[in-house]
Design an enzyme around this catalytic site. Structure first.
Site, PDB file in Angstrom:
ATOM      1  N   CYS A  70      37.967 -24.975  45.678  1.00 55.97           N
ATOM      2  CA  CYS A  70      38.510 -23.632  45.473  1.00 55.97           C
ATOM      3  C   CYS A  70      39.615 -23.755  44.432  1.00 55.97           C
ATOM      4  CB  CYS A  70      39.026 -23.018  46.771  1.00 55.97           C
ATOM      5  SG  CYS A  70      40.541 -23.774  47.401  1.00 55.97           S
ATOM      6  N   SER A  71      40.223 -22.662  44.062  1.00 55.31           N
ATOM      7  CA  SER A  71      41.206 -22.693  42.977  1.00 55.31           C
ATOM      8  C   SER A  71      42.530 -23.345  43.360  1.00 55.31           C
ATOM      9  CB  SER A  71      41.464 -21.280  42.459  1.00 55.31           C
ATOM     10  OG  SER A  71      41.931 -20.456  43.504  1.00 55.31           O
TER      11      SER A  71
END
Length: 133
Positions: A83-84
């Site tokens: 994920c970011s």
């Protein structure tokens, strides 16, 4: 491994487990395995994030859809959760481990580390390796 409760899984994760770093994978290590067809990147970002930065080589299952879609994830290759920022990939890692996934790791890095591995020279190397695998 079969499914176990989160309580059971967490109870077995002591200092040794968390301190050895085995639950994470470096971007270069991941892409070497990916190039050999031995790994998949599980992108658990939201659809909105995926529209802004698509990762066509990744399997996209937003974290909030994981309870309904976890059976789509292959068990015969390493699964690296991404994920970011790292929080959702940690949750996805724990969730998949509780579902019996033994070969799952947390992608060690955010956008900066991911894109560093996608620079033209490195990307060409990975793609050539993948075509010959």
């Amino acid at each position: 491994m079969s499914e176990i409760s989160l309580d059971e899984w967490l109870s077995g994760r002591d200092f040794t487990f968390w301190s050895n770093g085995y639950h994470k994978i470096d971007p270069a290590q991941f892409f070497d395995l990916w190039a050999e067809g031995k790994a998949v990147l599980l992108d658990v970002r939201t659809p909105e994030e995926q529209r802004f930065l698509a990762l066509p080589f990744a399997m996209a299952i937003p974290l909030h859809e994981l309870p309904q879609r976890w059976q789509e994830i292959p068990r015969d290759v390493l699964v690296a959760t991404f994920c970011s920022g790292g929080d959702r990939s940690n949750v996805a890692f724990t969730y998949l481990r509780s579902k019996g996934f033994d070969n799952v790791r947390i992608f060690k890095g955010t956008y900066a580390e991911l894109t560093a591995e996608l620079m033209p020279g490195k990307l060409r190397k990975y793609l050539e390796k993948r075509q010959s695998a």
